[in-house]
Design an enzyme around this catalytic site. Structure first.
Site, PDB file in Angstrom:
ATOM      1  N   GLY A   1      84.365  27.882  80.254  1.00 18.91           N
ATOM      2  CA  GLY A   1      84.622  26.622  79.564  1.00 18.91           C
ATOM      3  C   GLY A   1      84.029  26.501  78.179  1.00 18.91           C
ATOM      4  O   GLY A   1      84.122  25.443  77.556  1.00 18.91           O
TER       5      GLY A   1
ATOM      6  N   GLU B   1      82.070  32.711  83.707  1.00 17.81           N
ATOM      7  CA  GLU B   1      83.479  33.133  83.605  1.00 17.81           C
ATOM      8  C   GLU B   1      84.093  32.714  82.269  1.00 17.81           C
ATOM      9  O   GLU B   1      84.998  31.876  82.236  1.00 17.81           O
ATOM     10  CB  GLU B   1      84.296  32.471  84.724  1.00 17.81           C
ATOM     11  CG  GLU B   1      83.879  32.817  86.120  1.00 17.81           C
ATOM     12  CD  GLU B   1      84.495  31.877  87.160  1.00 17.81           C
ATOM     13  OE1 GLU B   1      84.913  30.756  86.802  1.00 17.81           O
ATOM     14  OE2 GLU B   1      84.538  32.265  88.323  1.00 17.81           O
TER      15      GLU B   1
ATOM     16  N   ARG C   1      88.349  31.720  77.120  1.00 19.31           N
ATOM     17  CA  ARG C   1      88.695  31.334  75.752  1.00 19.31           C
ATOM     18  C   ARG C   1      87.717  31.883  74.719  1.00 19.31           C
ATOM     19  O   ARG C   1      88.124  32.353  73.652  1.00 19.31           O
ATOM     20  CB  ARG C   1      88.700  29.806  75.676  1.00 19.31           C
ATOM     21  CG  ARG C   1      89.183  29.249  74.351  1.00 19.31           C
ATOM     22  CD  ARG C   1      88.853  27.760  74.227  1.00 19.31           C
ATOM     23  NE  ARG C   1      89.178  27.004  75.408  1.00 19.31           N
ATOM     24  CZ  ARG C   1      90.350  26.417  75.641  1.00 19.31           C
ATOM     25  NH1 ARG C   1      91.315  26.506  74.750  1.00 19.31           N
ATOM     26  NH2 ARG C   1      90.566  25.747  76.759  1.00 19.31           N
TER      27      ARG C   1
ATOM     28  N   ARG D   1      99.931  24.583  73.486  1.00 16.47           N
ATOM     29  CA  ARG D   1      98.684  23.820  73.541  1.00 16.47           C
ATOM     30  C   ARG D   1      98.720  22.557  72.668  1.00 16.47           C
ATOM     31  O   ARG D   1      98.135  21.550  73.002  1.00 16.47           O
ATOM     32  CB  ARG D   1      97.485  24.701  73.165  1.00 16.47           C
ATOM     33  CG  ARG D   1      97.282  25.861  74.152  1.00 16.47           C
ATOM     34  CD  ARG D   1      95.925  26.526  74.006  1.00 16.47           C
ATOM     35  NE  ARG D   1      94.863  25.651  74.423  1.00 16.47           N
ATOM     36  CZ  ARG D   1      94.129  24.914  73.630  1.00 16.47           C
ATOM     37  NH1 ARG D   1      94.300  24.992  72.320  1.00 16.47           N
ATOM     38  NH2 ARG D   1      93.211  24.117  74.102  1.00 16.47           N
TER      39      ARG D   1
ATOM     40  N   TYR E   1      98.059  19.488  74.988  1.00 15.80           N
ATOM     41  CA  TYR E   1      96.703  18.925  74.915  1.00 15.80           C
ATOM     42  C   TYR E   1      96.431  18.215  73.594  1.00 15.80           C
ATOM     43  O   TYR E   1      95.270  17.912  73.299  1.00 15.80           O
ATOM     44  CB  TYR E   1      95.645  20.034  75.055  1.00 15.80           C
ATOM     45  CG  TYR E   1      95.843  20.992  76.187  1.00 15.80           C
ATOM     46  CD1 TYR E   1      95.842  20.550  77.506  1.00 15.80           C
ATOM     47  CD2 TYR E   1      95.995  22.355  75.948  1.00 15.80           C
ATOM     48  CE1 TYR E   1      96.002  21.444  78.550  1.00 15.80           C
ATOM     49  CE2 TYR E   1      96.155  23.252  76.988  1.00 15.80           C
ATOM     50  CZ  TYR E   1      96.160  22.795  78.286  1.00 15.80           C
ATOM     51  OH  TYR E   1      96.316  23.677  79.311  1.00 15.80           O
TER      52      TYR E   1
ATOM     53  N   CYS F   1     114.304  22.688  70.689  1.00 15.38           N
ATOM     54  CA  CYS F   1     115.015  21.409  70.691  1.00 15.38           C
ATOM     55  C   CYS F   1     114.098  20.330  71.252  1.00 15.38           C
ATOM     56  O   CYS F   1     114.329  19.814  72.347  1.00 15.38           O
ATOM     57  CB  CYS F   1     116.266  21.526  71.540  1.00 15.38           C
ATOM     58  SG  CYS F   1     117.363  22.761  70.889  1.00 15.38           S
TER      59      CYS F   1
ATOM     60  N   TYR G   1      95.254  31.218  76.158  1.00 10.71           N
ATOM     61  CA  TYR G   1      96.193  30.215  76.658  1.00 10.71           C
ATOM     62  C   TYR G   1      97.388  30.003  75.731  1.00 10.71           C
ATOM     63  O   TYR G   1      97.956  28.913  75.687  1.00 10.71           O
ATOM     64  CB  TYR G   1      95.470  28.882  76.944  1.00 10.71           C
ATOM     65  CG  TYR G   1      94.273  29.076  77.850  1.00 10.71           C
ATOM     66  CD1 TYR G   1      94.452  29.435  79.181  1.00 10.71           C
ATOM     67  CD2 TYR G   1      92.973  28.969  77.368  1.00 10.71           C
ATOM     68  CE1 TYR G   1      93.360  29.660  80.013  1.00 10.71           C
ATOM     69  CE2 TYR G   1      91.874  29.188  78.196  1.00 10.71           C
ATOM     70  CZ  TYR G   1      92.079  29.533  79.516  1.00 10.71           C
ATOM     71  OH  TYR G   1      90.999  29.755  80.329  1.00 10.71           O
TER      72      TYR G   1
HETATM   73  C1  LIG Z   1      87.528  28.510  87.515  1.00 10.11           C
HETATM   74  C2  LIG Z   1      87.682  28.809  86.079  1.00 10.11           C
HETATM   75  N1  LIG Z   1      86.846  29.718  85.529  1.00 10.11           N
HETATM   76  C3  LIG Z   1      86.925  30.037  84.228  1.00 10.11           C
HETATM   77  C4  LIG Z   1      87.858  29.449  83.403  1.00 10.11           C
HETATM   78  C5  LIG Z   1      87.870  29.874  81.975  1.00 10.11           C
HETATM   79  O1  LIG Z   1      87.683  28.827  81.136  1.00 10.11           O
HETATM   80  P1  LIG Z   1      87.512  29.110  79.567  1.00 10.11           P
HETATM   81  O2  LIG Z   1      88.671  29.912  79.148  1.00 10.11           O
HETATM   82  O3  LIG Z   1      87.501  27.753  78.996  1.00 10.11           O
HETATM   83  O4  LIG Z   1      86.226  29.830  79.396  1.00 10.11           O
HETATM   84  C6  LIG Z   1      88.728  28.484  83.916  1.00 10.11           C
HETATM   85  C7  LIG Z   1      89.650  27.742  83.041  1.00 10.11           C
HETATM   86  O5  LIG Z   1      89.342  26.633  82.649  1.00 10.11           O
HETATM   87  C8  LIG Z   1      88.641  28.171  85.292  1.00 10.11           C
HETATM   88  O6  LIG Z   1      89.478  27.299  85.834  1.00 10.11           O
HETATM   89  N1  LIG Z   2      94.975  26.150  79.582  1.00 16.16           N
HETATM   90  C1  LIG Z   2      93.879  25.389  79.097  1.00 16.16           C
HETATM   91  C2  LIG Z   2      92.566  25.807  79.657  1.00 16.16           C
HETATM   92  C3  LIG Z   2      92.426  25.553  81.124  1.00 16.16           C
HETATM   93  C4  LIG Z   2      92.405  26.759  81.843  1.00 16.16           C
HETATM   94  C5  LIG Z   2      92.200  26.915  83.227  1.00 16.16           C
HETATM   95  N2  LIG Z   2      91.322  26.190  84.019  1.00 16.16           N
HETATM   96  C6  LIG Z   2      93.856  25.400  77.581  1.00 16.16           C
HETATM   97  O1  LIG Z   2      94.699  25.925  76.957  1.00 16.16           O
HETATM   98  O2  LIG Z   2      92.989  24.850  76.950  1.00 16.16           O
END
Ligand SMILES: Cc1ncc(COP(=O)(O)O)c(C=O)c1O
Ligand SMILES: N[C@@H](CCCC[NH3+])C(=O)O
Length: 468
Positions: free
Chosen positions: A276, A318, A321, A362, A366, A393, A423
């Site tokens: 995150g 984990e 991003r 995105r 978002y 479109c 993403y």
């Molecule tokens: C369980 C879990 N771990 C890790 C991540 C990776 O998050 P980020 O890419 O924001 O580090 C996510 C996505 O939000 C997730 O759902």
């Molecule tokens: N897909 C999201 C992040 C959440 C990913 C998974 N929990 C993004 O683009 O910001």
């Protein structure tokens, strides 16, 4: 060096200001370094990444294309690995994975977090040791679990009470014992977009600590013969800058960990605090350094463990991003330029490119902010406030909501949007039967295709026709 300042132009009467954080660059030909991968720089007219001029790359591979700075990606991966030395760092494959990237992850000594059978297949094909893979998902099917368990995946992150019996049956059937973590929701309101916050109570992931479901799950896993409980897991959401969310979550998860030790007599050996960590999409974002994050998280955990009288478990994170995001830019070609006069007389310049919401959802999903720059020429023209839009479109098909571009931006110009490594390709679609762009790794002056561009034959391959 930051090349931004509050410019008079943005305040001229009738001119469009854009959002309050957006500053007109002193020189739109220069990069804002914190938004770009580490090898990106301007050389004459050219934007160069990994020693490759993007104009040359576009001439050979066409646009749109995702350009992946290999040195940057791997330096970030290794940066997390080293900053969190002693912890296990799982690269979150959902951000972006292909076999080439999986191979880098394996070679560079990280672990990998997969959350679908497809991600698992790609990771294994890329050479990641299944024992170093963990598997997520709030709705894992029986066939999926059979595949995961029989592949020898290191850990399954259990996400519901339903899944516990399902997974225990699968493990028993396959004559094995599956290590698991229990994913808990810590009840934290993470400061991010609501669609990507995951630790408050009212959403689909995890088992609530407050309601008692998390403790009940722990009890059930401990009682299941086919399962070995290794620890608790918490992930509070994505694109988070404020460390206090991690802090509160860690405290609540450790309190549960200590309660399990006290009431069930089991001191769990591991704990995963999720991903995150936010990145800079625009100058308004100020991400933390992995070393600072590591120091803060270590100190919270050590302090809490001391206070609770439990040993510090083996910890994991984990990040997705924060490793993949900044290492990629998307390269587009401008097709049309349309100045649109708004109420009040101000003009917004709509710059249409040859991709859009199919390669970057995105912004639409978002309300995400991005920046961009011209990649193949310099211009001294007065900047205009532009909106970069795609060719789908859909009025919401916006890539960059607000950016200052030279006023002579015109068809044929190359535009590059940084920060698209996470993403974007992984959430890309075939909307309007768009062909998903290639991912091209650049390093030391060489461009290598990691994922090729889709073709219309690819589209037709799944369209098997009316079989009647
Ligand atoms: C369980 C879990 N771990 C890790 C991540 C990776 O998050 P980020 O890419 O924001 O580090 C996510 C996505 O939000 C997730 O759902
Ligand atoms: N897909 C999201 C992040 C959440 C990913 C998974 N929990 C993004 O683009 O910001």
């Amino acid at each position: 060096m930051t090349t931004t300042h509050e410019a008079g132009w943005a305040h001229a009467s009738g001119a469009l200001r854009g959002p309050s954080w957006l500053r007109q660059p002193t020189d739109p030909n220069e990069l804002v370094p914190q938004l770009w991968s580490r090898t990106a720089h301007k050389r004459g007219d050219d934007l160069v990444v990994g020693g490759v001029a993007l104009a040359d790359l576009a001439a050979e591979h066409m646009t749109p294309a995702y350009v992946l700075d290999e040195e940057d990606f791997r330096a970030r991966a290794v940066g997390f690995r080293d900053a969190f030395a002693g912890w296990q760092v799982y690269y979150a494959a959902k951000a972006f994975v292909c076999t080439g990237v999986a191979r880098w992850i394996a070679e560079d000594g990280l672990h990998l977090d997969a959350c679908s059978s497809g991600e698992l297949t790609v990771a294994l094909r890329g050479g990641v040791d299944p024992a170093r893979i963990e598997y997520h998902g709030n709705n894992k099917t029986v066939p999926e679990l059979r595949r995961v368990v029989s592949a020898g995946v290191g850990k399954v992150i259990v996400d519901s009470l339903t899944e516990i019996d399902r997974l225990a049956d699968v493990a028993r059937d396959l004559g094995t014992v599956q290590p698991v973590l229990v994913r808990v929701t810590a009840g934290v309101e993470a400061h991010t977009h609501e669609y990507i916050a995951t630790a408050h109570e009212d959403q689909k992931f995890g088992l609530s600590i407050t309601s008692g479901d998390a403790f009940e799950a722990v009890r059930r896993v401990l009682a299941a013969p086919g399962l070995e409980l290794r620890g608790l897991h918490s992930h509070i959401g994505s694109q988070i800058f404020d460390a206090s969310g991690f802090e509160v979550a860690a405290r609540r998860v450790l309190a549960l960990h200590a309660r399990i030790a006290a009431e069930l007599g089991v001191e769990l050996p591991e704990m995963n605090l999720g991903g995150g960590f936010g990145i800079a999409y625009t100058t308004q974002d100020d991400p933390a350094d992995p070393a600072d994050l590591a120091a803060a998280m270590r100190s919270i955990v050590e302090h809490e463990c001391r206070a609770l009288g439990v040993a510090v478990p083996q910890l994991s994170i984990e990040p997705g991003r924060a490793i993949a995001g900044p290492s990629v830019c998307t390269l587009y070609t401008v097709g049309t330029v349309k100045p649109v006069r708004l109420d009040g007389g101000a003009v917004r310049t709509y710059v249409s490119v040859d991709g859009g919401m199919s390669d970057n959802i995105r912004t639409a999903l978002y309300d995400a902010d991005y920046s961009c720059t011209m990649a193949d020429r310099r211009s001294e023209a007065e900047p205009v406030l532009a909106r970069v839009v795609g060719k789908h479109c859909e009025a919401g098909d916006v890539v960059v909501k607000d950016e200052f571009l030279p006023g002579d931006v015109r068809p044929g110009d190359l535009l590059a949007v940084p920060g698209t490594g996470a993403y974007c390709r992984s959430m890309a679609s075939n909307y309007n039967h768009a062909l998903r762009p290639p991912v091209i790794a650049v390093r030391d002056g060489v461009a290598r295709v990691l994922v090729r561009r889709e073709t219309e034959d690819d589209l037709l391959a799944t369209d098997v026709g009316d079989q009647e």
